[in-house]
Design a protein around this motif. Structure first.
Motif, PDB file in Angstrom:
ATOM      1  N   ASP A  80       1.272  -1.635  -0.278  1.00 21.48           N
ATOM      2  CA  ASP A  80      -0.187   0.282  -0.034  1.00 21.48           C
ATOM      3  C   ASP A  80       0.953   0.864   0.237  1.00 21.48           C
ATOM      4  O   ASP A  80       0.491   2.276  -0.178  1.00 21.48           O
ATOM      5  N   GLU A  84       2.829  10.036  -4.001  1.00 15.30           N
ATOM      6  CA  GLU A  84       1.460  10.233  -4.775  1.00 15.30           C
ATOM      7  C   GLU A  84       1.504   8.103  -5.816  1.00 15.30           C
ATOM      8  O   GLU A  84       0.424   8.185  -5.953  1.00 15.30           O
ATOM      9  N   SER A  94      -1.530   3.927  -1.654  1.00 12.13           N
ATOM     10  CA  SER A  94      -2.718   4.054  -2.188  1.00 12.13           C
ATOM     11  C   SER A  94      -3.578   4.818  -1.299  1.00 12.13           C
ATOM     12  O   SER A  94      -2.872   5.558  -0.318  1.00 12.13           O
ATOM     13  N   ASP A  95      -4.547   5.155  -1.659  1.00 14.01           N
ATOM     14  CA  ASP A  95      -5.644   5.929  -0.589  1.00 14.01           C
ATOM     15  C   ASP A  95      -5.671   5.659   0.362  1.00 14.01           C
ATOM     16  O   ASP A  95      -5.881   6.333   1.611  1.00 14.01           O
ATOM     17  N   GLU A  96      -5.533   3.971   1.234  1.00 11.67           N
ATOM     18  CA  GLU A  96      -6.133   3.560   2.263  1.00 11.67           C
ATOM     19  C   GLU A  96      -4.459   4.088   3.033  1.00 11.67           C
ATOM     20  O   GLU A  96      -4.308   4.783   4.477  1.00 11.67           O
ATOM     21  N   ARG A 126      -2.873   6.785   2.827  1.00 11.11           N
ATOM     22  CA  ARG A 126      -2.757   8.170   2.196  1.00 11.11           C
ATOM     23  C   ARG A 126      -3.176   8.581   3.936  1.00 11.11           C
ATOM     24  O   ARG A 126      -3.172   9.229   4.665  1.00 11.11           O
ATOM     25  N   LEU A 127      -5.067   7.947   4.279  1.00 14.85           N
ATOM     26  CA  LEU A 127      -5.339   8.030   5.117  1.00 14.85           C
ATOM     27  C   LEU A 127      -4.663   7.647   6.345  1.00 14.85           C
ATOM     28  O   LEU A 127      -4.642   8.688   7.402  1.00 14.85           O
ATOM     29  N   GLU A 128      -4.204   5.908   6.392  1.00 16.97           N
ATOM     30  CA  GLU A 128      -3.440   6.016   7.077  1.00 16.97           C
ATOM     31  C   GLU A 128      -2.215   6.607   7.909  1.00 16.97           C
ATOM     32  O   GLU A 128      -1.969   6.632   9.160  1.00 16.97           O
ATOM     33  N   MET A 153      -5.038  12.432   4.127  1.00 15.46           N
ATOM     34  CA  MET A 153      -5.922  12.819   3.847  1.00 15.46           C
ATOM     35  C   MET A 153      -7.431  13.462   4.682  1.00 15.46           C
ATOM     36  O   MET A 153      -6.642  12.776   5.112  1.00 15.46           O
TER      37      MET A 153
END
Length: 117
Positions: A42, A104, A107-109, A111-113, A117
């Protein structure tokens, strides 16, 4: 540095249609960068997962930085995670610095962790 053909991707595509692909990716997600609380898949460190018809797995990966303290160990950690996957015959992990890793690629996951985000 190799010269790129116009329109050629910098990262070779993975064998996403191989029956072992999902299990190999799940195994990749069990390996963590010790300095970042997110798995290396990720984080975007795994560039290519090629699986031959004979179930030989070749992984091309990178690290967040050339001076990464676990640079010599992480390919072995990844190979050790993938090899027990049922059906996998052999595993070869290579490190590349081209293209260099960038945030970049996460993964979005991830970035969130990490609070991006």
């Amino acid at each position: 540095m190799q010269e790129q053909l116009e329109g050629a991707p910098l990262i070779k595509p993975s064998s996403t249609d191989h029956p072992l692909y999902d299990a190999v990716i799940d195994a990749c997600r069990t390996v963590y960068d010790p300095e970042i609380p997110v798995n290396i898949y990720d984080l975007g460190l795994v560039y290519t997962v090629e699986i031959s018809p004979e179930n030989e797995v070749d992984v091309t990966m990178t690290l967040t930085a050339p001076g990464c303290p676990v640079a010599g160990e992480m390919p072995g950690w990844l190979a050790d995670a993938i090899l027990p996957v049922a059906g996998v015959k052999t595993v070869n992990v290579e490190i590349t610095w081209d293209p260099p890793w960038g945030m970049e690629m996460m993964s979005d996951e991830a970035r969130l962790e990490l609070g991006f985000m």
